[in-house]
Write a protein that holds these residues in place. Structure first.
Motif, mmCIF file in Angstrom:
data_model
loop_
_atom_site.group_PDB
_atom_site.id
_atom_site.type_symbol
_atom_site.label_atom_id
_atom_site.label_comp_id
_atom_site.label_asym_id
_atom_site.label_seq_id
_atom_site.Cartn_x
_atom_site.Cartn_y
_atom_site.Cartn_z
ATOM 1 N N GLU A 260 22.489 28.060 70.557
ATOM 2 C CA GLU A 260 21.556 29.181 70.676
ATOM 3 C C GLU A 260 21.296 29.476 72.139
ATOM 4 O OE1 GLU A 260 18.015 28.381 68.501
ATOM 5 O OE2 GLU A 260 19.071 28.110 66.593
ATOM 6 N N GLN A 334 16.926 67.184 58.100
ATOM 7 C CA GLN A 334 18.146 66.496 58.513
ATOM 8 C C GLN A 334 17.846 65.471 59.609
ATOM 9 O OE1 GLN A 334 21.535 66.993 57.430
ATOM 10 N NE2 GLN A 334 21.658 65.083 58.573
ATOM 11 N N PRO A 341 22.791 53.079 61.084
ATOM 12 C CA PRO A 341 21.553 53.274 60.336
ATOM 13 C C PRO A 341 20.532 52.148 60.557
ATOM 14 C CG PRO A 341 23.308 52.551 58.882
ATOM 15 C CD PRO A 341 23.929 52.799 60.209
ATOM 16 N N MET A 342 20.991 51.002 61.038
ATOM 17 C CA MET A 342 20.059 49.892 61.214
ATOM 18 C C MET A 342 19.328 49.960 62.550
ATOM 19 S SD MET A 342 20.033 48.250 58.447
ATOM 20 C CE MET A 342 18.989 46.917 58.997
ATOM 21 N N GLY A 344 20.106 52.508 65.095
ATOM 22 C CA GLY A 344 20.234 53.776 65.794
ATOM 23 C C GLY A 344 18.913 54.509 65.895
ATOM 24 N N ALA A 346 16.899 58.281 65.902
ATOM 25 C CA ALA A 346 17.036 59.665 65.446
ATOM 26 C C ALA A 346 16.752 60.591 66.623
ATOM 27 C CB ALA A 346 16.068 59.935 64.314
ATOM 28 N N LEU A 347 17.531 61.665 66.682
ATOM 29 C CA LEU A 347 17.372 62.620 67.786
ATOM 30 C C LEU A 347 16.469 63.768 67.366
ATOM 31 C CD1 LEU A 347 20.963 63.122 69.227
ATOM 32 C CD2 LEU A 347 19.097 61.833 70.228
ATOM 33 N N ALA A 390 16.411 35.797 63.778
ATOM 34 C CA ALA A 390 15.809 35.070 64.910
ATOM 35 C C ALA A 390 14.821 34.021 64.419
ATOM 36 C CB ALA A 390 15.121 36.055 65.856
ATOM 37 N N TYR A 425 14.382 46.353 56.432
ATOM 38 C CA TYR A 425 15.343 46.675 55.386
ATOM 39 C C TYR A 425 14.964 46.012 54.065
ATOM 40 C CZ TYR A 425 19.767 46.903 52.867
ATOM 41 O OH TYR A 425 20.725 47.119 51.921
ATOM 42 N N PRO A 428 9.825 44.988 50.462
ATOM 43 C CA PRO A 428 9.597 45.713 49.207
ATOM 44 C C PRO A 428 8.443 46.707 49.313
ATOM 45 C CG PRO A 428 8.749 43.493 49.024
ATOM 46 C CD PRO A 428 9.429 43.579 50.346
ATOM 47 N N PHE B 3 14.999 68.242 64.245
ATOM 48 C CA PHE B 3 15.523 67.221 63.349
ATOM 49 C C PHE B 3 14.445 66.179 63.078
ATOM 50 C CE2 PHE B 3 19.154 69.145 65.353
ATOM 51 C CZ PHE B 3 19.964 69.394 64.265
ATOM 52 N N LYS B 4 14.639 65.526 61.982
ATOM 53 C CA LYS B 4 13.619 64.572 61.556
ATOM 54 C C LYS B 4 13.736 63.288 62.370
ATOM 55 C CE LYS B 4 11.611 62.687 57.379
ATOM 56 N NZ LYS B 4 10.285 63.215 57.705
ATOM 57 N N ILE B 5 12.595 62.852 62.811
ATOM 58 C CA ILE B 5 12.556 61.636 63.612
ATOM 59 C C ILE B 5 12.049 60.498 62.742
ATOM 60 C CG2 ILE B 5 11.413 60.535 65.558
ATOM 61 C CD1 ILE B 5 13.354 62.547 66.412
ATOM 62 N N ALA B 6 12.685 59.375 62.843
ATOM 63 C CA ALA B 6 12.193 58.203 62.131
ATOM 64 C C ALA B 6 12.576 56.981 62.932
ATOM 65 C CB ALA B 6 12.784 58.131 60.730
ATOM 66 N N SER B 7 11.814 55.946 62.716
ATOM 67 C CA SER B 7 12.105 54.700 63.411
ATOM 68 C C SER B 7 13.179 53.938 62.650
ATOM 69 C CB SER B 7 10.808 53.892 63.493
ATOM 70 O OG SER B 7 11.044 52.680 64.144
ATOM 71 N N SER B 8 14.024 53.259 63.410
ATOM 72 C CA SER B 8 15.053 52.460 62.740
ATOM 73 C C SER B 8 14.415 51.227 62.106
ATOM 74 C CB SER B 8 16.113 52.036 63.755
ATOM 75 O OG SER B 8 15.585 51.096 64.655
ATOM 76 N N PRO B 9 14.977 50.637 61.113
ATOM 77 C CA PRO B 9 16.199 51.052 60.435
ATOM 78 C C PRO B 9 15.958 52.234 59.507
ATOM 79 C CG PRO B 9 15.281 49.144 59.367
ATOM 80 C CD PRO B 9 14.433 49.402 60.554
ATOM 81 N N HIS B 10 17.026 52.969 59.310
ATOM 82 C CA HIS B 10 16.894 54.186 58.515
ATOM 83 C C HIS B 10 17.217 53.939 57.047
ATOM 84 C CE1 HIS B 10 16.512 56.355 62.292
ATOM 85 N NE2 HIS B 10 17.461 55.573 62.734
ATOM 86 N N VAL B 11 17.719 52.745 56.761
ATOM 87 C CA VAL B 11 18.011 52.412 55.364
ATOM 88 C C VAL B 11 17.159 51.226 54.946
ATOM 89 C CG1 VAL B 11 20.339 53.303 55.242
ATOM 90 C CG2 VAL B 11 19.943 51.047 56.202
ATOM 91 N N THR B 12 16.825 51.193 53.675
ATOM 92 C CA THR B 12 16.106 50.036 53.149
ATOM 93 C C THR B 12 16.770 49.606 51.849
ATOM 94 O OG1 THR B 12 14.567 51.463 51.985
ATOM 95 C CG2 THR B 12 13.872 50.674 54.133
ATOM 96 N N ARG B 13 16.551 48.349 51.537
ATOM 97 C CA ARG B 13 17.075 47.829 50.293
ATOM 98 C C ARG B 13 16.291 48.458 49.147
ATOM 99 N NH1 ARG B 13 16.749 41.505 49.049
ATOM 100 N NH2 ARG B 13 14.583 42.008 49.461
ATOM 101 N N MET B 15 14.656 47.597 46.728
ATOM 102 C CA MET B 15 13.870 46.574 46.040
ATOM 103 C C MET B 15 12.423 46.744 46.489
ATOM 104 S SD MET B 15 13.758 43.749 44.189
ATOM 105 C CE MET B 15 14.654 42.206 44.210
ATOM 106 N N HIS B 16 11.640 47.319 45.590
ATOM 107 C CA HIS B 16 10.280 47.613 45.971
ATOM 108 C C HIS B 16 9.322 46.717 45.200
ATOM 109 C CE1 HIS B 16 11.795 50.990 48.212
ATOM 110 N NE2 HIS B 16 12.534 51.305 47.158
ATOM 111 N N THR B 17 8.096 46.743 45.591
ATOM 112 C CA THR B 17 7.095 45.884 44.970
ATOM 113 C C THR B 17 7.075 46.076 43.459
ATOM 114 O OG1 THR B 17 5.785 46.108 46.951
ATOM 115 C CG2 THR B 17 4.667 45.257 45.016
ATOM 116 N N TYR B 344 14.706 31.241 66.962
ATOM 117 C CA TYR B 344 15.991 31.210 67.660
ATOM 118 C C TYR B 344 15.773 31.083 69.163
ATOM 119 C CZ TYR B 344 20.613 32.710 69.246
ATOM 120 O OH TYR B 344 21.840 32.774 69.856
#
Lengths: 870, 349
Positions: A260, A334, A341-342, A344, A346-347, A390, A425, A428, B3-13, B15-17, B344
């Motif tokens: 590490e 858009q 996607p993880m 990046g 957005a512009l 981490a 990600y 839930p 354009f739409k602004i969002a914080s990363s990550p832009h995808v989620t699993r 699996m919700h509550t 880590y």
């Protein structure tokens, strides 16, 4: 026990904790070869992109060729940027940046000429020294192509020994396939770049790490390795399991070596350096062909782009241009994401350039990447902790970050968060955890900055305090030293001079005291003086001499420059002050002589008056007008009196007028040319001092000649005079108060006034002194006239001082002196009245009343003027 | 265009509550079915009653708190709590008990502490303990398993019994030991027998144990175990807590059994009687009230297992999961504070 190198050779892999397996969606873009897009009209190259300490090498209007450096710098941290195509620099101005904030950054806008002509390139050869190679890489502006854009030449020139180089071809972010395609199509070039890296760093092993979801790339790279000229066994391709974020530098090191990177440290500490495959390619281009980093492979992907794939895009290409030529169709809400996607961003606007670290433009449809769901309550499920590579406790970080307990968040090692997004990600409850951490991190950073600044400010403050203290001590020491030196070097004559000066000052003070409080002493003096008439004459002579000198001094002062004149004035003061005392002691001269002296004095006075007249300009007209009236009156009153008296009165009047005119003039001049006038005055102050000294002595004499019976009247008159004096003093006080507020500058302005009035009043008294009892009436008239004039003068003074108020600094000076003046004037006025006969008192009173009325009028006028001025 | 602004990550699993809760509920079903098969319709009636009360309470509280009722009901957490209370309570307990318990669980234990994610105690277990302490007779009067009971109440009988109407005269006629339909649980029986000086072997010879861990209870536990394994497979829960509970209980009971086999039930008996499997997979794993780090959760689970054994053998109550879970809930923040993973790049310790 196997050594690390053995393990590396075996391809042993270690487990990286956490991580996720999001849908990869690489198939959208990885099936077609890397292609080109048509040239854009304009390229936006931010300067400086990475690193500071550079200057622009071009200016607006310059023609540039493809590869022309746009910046130059000397710092090792400076990373040059180059023109991505040939064309003209049309602007260098702040433009929206390729960042979620779109905050403007300085951007060099290049209008392409369509020729895309290269500048002259200098291909390198094998003979180059390591130093030259690094210089070439530096000059090519190569930054890490994986996204962080760290200057590569720094990583290639480490201070410590490097054992292992990891070439990062992992590309764990979903959607992105730029490195995949590059490895498939340019494996030989990448290997050539790796060869250069091998030469520079001389590591024991080079590991090319590729995720197992890129079999073609793995194959291509393995072939390239087997054909390469690198020492056998030094380089290998290691396939690692697909898991996000294995491509993170720290995670990759952990997977490949099981070690590490210590928190807050860099991999070089472990003897490891990680380079992206894209960087290796760029190094090869820079060193063997001399091409600077002006283009890179960018994945353009997402369901809302018609032609997804990988493209060679010049650095600085507007995103808008790229999307236009890849058949982008926008939908409502858009998102245009730079990077994967993880991680990046957005512009907000697409008029932003491709940068050296831009590896992907993702334009997803709403089915692919929907709107961010609403944040719900954390149920403490702990999935985030399971996913964190981490090994942080994202949930605790979240609680503390949300509660803004940033110090507690920091105690949970917030700074070790790599913002990979795994926690968000898996959450839930759809909590944007990474966003919370970013906010907390920036808050902590800001707090740290503020603390740092506060500490620096404290140090500065303390240093200043110390410096001031030291300066003060140094000054004191210097002053002491200087004083000691002076004392040591001072001759006896100097000492005498000092003593004399001190004596003079004392004398002046005494004189001033006399003048202000002369009414009381008058009687005493009168009693003393009545014993002999002779002293009177001598006194007059002395007075005349004194006056003459004073005038001379004044004249000299007018002509001469400040320093000299003031000195002269001082000397004249000296003489003047010493003289009056002399005559009183000697009592020999005759009354005849007195008259002669008086005549001489008068003559001189006239002369002076004439001079003054000629000096006076148009501005003084009003002043003269004012003075005229009393003059005429006095003449009317004086009809019965003898010629001499008239002459004397006229002279007195003339002098008074002149004095008034001069006063007016001088005050006006003062206003206009502050400094100039300021210089002129000091002398006059001296003069007036003399004068008042002279005058007071003179005053004493006439009153001395009074008979006992007249004493009563004289007292009455004196009382009246005192009252007037008080009034005048009050006025003065008023004005002087103003003066106090206003600083030093002005102080100079008044002295003149003092003189003038001093002169005037003496002359008046002089004239009175030689008069016979019969002339008393005339004297009274004259006295009245004098008083009137004095008042007028006072009024004028007031006026001038008021004017001065408007122009603060100048004016302030005006008053102190005027106080003196009026004091002088009054005293002089009082004396003549003391010598009046009872019968004449009425007339005198009338005259006095008239004079007062006029004076008041004048004062009112003056006030009005000053009001207007204000 | 903007354009739409969002914080990363832009995808989620995906699996919700609500999904997690839904899966937990579904995995409860096998156990519930088996329980009904052995103990009649009472359990189902109790569960349905609890669900109605729980959802009503949840909606009322969300209305009072000016929150979205729909969002709250759709997360399924209240329903899960209701089901857990329903399966824990004796099948023929009077209706007001389950109503009281559910209201207490939802309104006081959950929402007065801040709602979902903020409650300190497991709502179902807190409610169970409230009822157990307040009404010990009703709470320990379990209906006899159908296989050993002389007559099993029908749906109508159960309804009449629970709502205390009709001519049955309450629970009395069912509370007739082996002859009636109500009896003490195996754990209770064993505890009583042991206190009467019988050995474990003698006690276990009684018909209620059926030579094992008790008629019906074994199968009920087995069903819950199966459901729990499915949950693990679905990753709705992680293995740490459940493993901790079972290992803790097994180890503790093994030590006890080895020391005095005559006076102690076997580890197997402990694992497959009472509410062991239900608690290990569905109650102790409530994430809100558990420790958060993986290692912390192992400790948390083991603590529950050991506490259950201690209370079962030494305490005054036959079963102990409710108390053990609540005690472990109390310890969770403490465990979280001291058990942190090594980040880590940081050296251990």
């Amino acid at each position: 026990m196997l050594t690390l190198l053995d393990q590396l050779d075996k391809g042993t892999l270690w487990r990286s904790p956490g991580g996720i397996h999001p849908p990869e969606v690489k198939f959208l873009s990885n099936t077609t070869p890397i292609s080109q897009l048509p040239l854009a009209q304009e390229y936006l190259v931010p300067v400086p992109q990475v690193g500071e300490n550079c200057t622009l090498a071009v200016k607006v209007g310059d023609k540039v060729l493809k590869g022309t450096p746009l910046t130059q710098g000397t710092s090792i941290w400076h990373l040059p940027v180059h023109a991505p195509t040939s064309g003209t620099v049309v602007a260098i101005e702040p433009r929206a940046s390729n960042h979620a904030s779109a905050l403007p950054v300085n951007t060099c806008v290049i209008a392409a000429d369509g020729e895309d002509r290269w500048c002259e390139l200098t291909p390198g050869s094998i003979e180059l020294s390591n130093h030259e190679i690094i210089a070439k890489i530096h000059g090519a502006g190569i930054a890490g192509m994986g996204g962080a854009a760290f200057p590569s030449h720094i990583k290639l020139n480490p201070v410590s020994e490097i054992e292992l180089v990891i070439i990062n071809g992992v590309e764990c972010e979903p959607y992105i396939s730029a490195d995949d395609r590059l490895m498939r199509e340019y494996s030989q070039d990448i290997l050539a770049g790796i060869g250069i890296i091998h030469r520079l760093l001389a590591p024991k092993r080079i590991v090319i790490a590729i995720e197992d979801n890129k079999p073609e790339a793995i194959k291509a790279m393995q072939q390239a390795v087997s054909h390469s000229t690198l020492p056998t066994g030094s380089t290998r391709v290691t396939v690692i399991p697909t898991k996000y974020p294995s491509g993170g530098e720290k995670q990759l090191i952990q997977i490949i070596t099981g070690r590490e990177v210590p928190s807050g440290s860099i991999p070089a500490k472990l003897g490891i350096v990680v380079h992206n495959v894209g960087t290796a390619f760029a190094i090869h281009q820079a060193v063997t062909q001399g091409k600077p980093l002006i283009e890179r492979v960018v994945t353009v992907t997402g369901q809302n782009v018609g032609k997804p794939g990988n493209y060679w895009l010049p650095i600085g290409t507007p995103v808008e241009h790229v999307l236009k030529h890849t058949e982008f169709h926008a939908e409502a809400d858009q998102k245009v994401i730079i990077g994967g996607p993880m991680m990046g961003h957005a512009l907000p606007t697409i008029q932003v350039p491709i940068l050296k670290g831009t590896n992907c433009i993702l334009v997803p449809s709403s089915q692919e990447i929907g709107t961010t769901p609403e944040e719900k309550a954390c149920i403490r499920c702990g999935e985030c902790a399971n996913a964190c590579p981490a090994l942080l406790l994202p949930q605790q970080l979240f609680w503390h970050a949300k509660a803004e307990e940033y110090d507690k968040a920091a105690s949970y090692n917030l700074k070790d968060c790599i913002e990979c997004g795994c926690c968000s990600y898996v959450c839930p409850s759809d909590i944007p955890l990474v966003e919370y951490y970013r906010i907390a991190k920036s808050a902590l950073k800001q707090a740290a900055d503020e603390k740092h600044q506060a500490e620096r400010a404290k140090l500065r403050f303390e240093a200043r305090i110390q410096r001031l203290e030291e300066e003060k001590l140094a000054r004191e020491a210097k002053a002491k030293e200087a004083a000691a030196r002076r004392q040591a070097t001072m001759t006896s004559t100097d000492k005498n001079a000092v003593a004399e000066a001190m004596a003079r000052i004392a004398a002046k003070k005494a004189a001033a005291a006399e003048t202000t409080a002369d009414n009381t002493p008058v009687e005493v003096v009168a009693a003393d003086a009545s014993s002999t008439e002779a002293p009177k004459g001598k006194a007059a002579v002395a007075a005349a001499i004194a006056r003459a000198k004073a005038k001379k001094a004044a004249a000299a002062a007018q002509g001469a420059d400040e320093a000299e004149s003031s000195q002269q004035a001082v000397s004249s003061v000296q003489t003047a002050s010493s003289e009056p005392s002399e005559p009183t002691e000697q009592s020999e001269s005759l009354s005849q002589k007195d008259k002669v002296a008086a005549a001489i004095a008068r003559a001189k006075a006239k002369k002076a008056a004439l001079k003054a007249d000629s000096d006076a300009n148009g501005d003084t007209d009003i002043a003269t007008d004012n003075t005229d009236k009393p003059a005429t009156e006095t003449t009317a009153n004086a009809e019965v009196d003898d010629k001499k008296a008239k002459v004397a009165a006229a002279v007195a009047r003339a002098k008074a007028k002149k004095a008034a005119a001069q006063q007016a003039e001088s005050s006006e001049v003062t206003e206009v040319l502050p400094e100039h006038t300021a210089d002129a005055k000091p002398e006059s102050t001296n003069d007036s001092d003399d004068e008042s000294g002279n005058k007071s002595s003179l005053d004493a004499e006439p009153s001395a000649s009074l008979s006992p019976e007249d004493e009563k009247k004289a007292k009455v008159a004196a009382a009246v005079a005192r009252a007037k004096a008080k009034k005048a003093a009050a006025q003065q006080a008023e004005s002087s108060e103003v003066t106090e507020v206003l600083p030093e500058h002005t102080a100079d302005a008044k002295p003149e006034l003092n003189d003038e009035s001093g002169n005037k009043s003496d002359s008046a008294t002089d004239l009175n002194a030689p008069l016979s009892p019969e002339d008393e009436k005339k004297a009274k008239v004259a006295a009245a006239v004098a008083r009137a004039k004095a008042k007028k003068a006072a009024a004028q003074q007031v006026e001038s001082t008021e004017v001065a108020e408007v122009q603060p600094e100048l004016v302030a000076d005006a008053k102190p002196e005027s106080t003196n003046v009026s004091g002088n004037e009054l005293s002089s006025a009082t004396e003549p009245s003391a010598s009046l006969s009872p019968e004449d008192e009425k007339k005198a009173k009338v005259a006095a009343a008239v004079a007062r009325a006029k004076a008041k009028k004048a004062a009112r006028e003056a006030n009005a003027n000053s009001d207007a001025n204000e | 265009m903007a354009f739409k602004i969002a914080s990363s990550p832009h995808v989620t699993r995906n699996m919700h509550t609500s999904t997690v809760m839904q899966r937990v509920i579904l995995c409860l079903l096998p156990g519930l079915v088996v329980q009904c098969a052995f103990f009649g319709w009472g359990t189902l009636i109790q569960v349905l009653l609890a669900i109605i009360v729980a959802l009503s309470c949840e909606a009322a509280v969300m209305k009072l708190r000016n929150r979205s009722i729909k969002a709250s009901l759709s997360d399924n957490s209240a329903m899960l709590t209701a089901i857990l209370i329903g399966v824990a309570i004796p099948p023929l307990a009077p209706w007001w008990m389950i109503v009281m318990g559910t209201v207490f669980a939802i309104v006081i234990v959950k929402h007065l502490y801040g709602g979902l994610g903020h409650n300190l105690f497991n709502p179902a277990m807190a409610a169970y303990v409230l009822l157990l302490v307040s009404f010990p007779v009703q709470m320990t009067s379990w209906i006899a398993p159908s296989t050993v009971a002389l007559n099993t109440p029908s749906v109508i009988d159960s309804l009449q019994l629970i709502f205390n109407v009709g001519a049955h005269g309450g629970m009395d006629q069912f509370r007739l030991g082996i002859d009636g339909i109500s009896m003490a649980t195996p754990l209770d029986t064993l505890k009583t027998d042991l206190s009467l000086g019988l050995t474990t072997t003698e006690s276990l010879a009684k018909s209620i144990f059926d030579g094992g861990t008790g008629v019906g209870w074994f199968w009920v536990n087995l069903a819950y175990l199966a459901g729990g394994l499915v949950l693990l497979k679905l990753k709705a829960i992680r293995w740490h807590i459940s493993t901790g509970v079972l290992v803790g209980l097994f180890v503790a009971s093994s030590i006890g059994f080895l020391l005095s086999p005559d006076m102690q039930a076997s580890p197997l008996f402990h694992l497959f009687s009472g509410a062991t499997m239900l608690a290990a997979f569905f109650i102790a794993t409530d994430p809100v009230t558990a420790a958060t780090s993986p290692r912390g959760r192992l400790i948390f689970g083991a603590l529950i297992g050991v506490l259950v054994y201690i209370i079962r053998t030494q305490g005054g109550y036959p079963d102990a999961f409710a108390f053990a879970v609540l005690l472990a809930n109390l310890c969770a923040p403490f465990i979280d504070y001291y058990v942190r993973p090594r980040t880590y790049g940081h050296s251990a310790g």
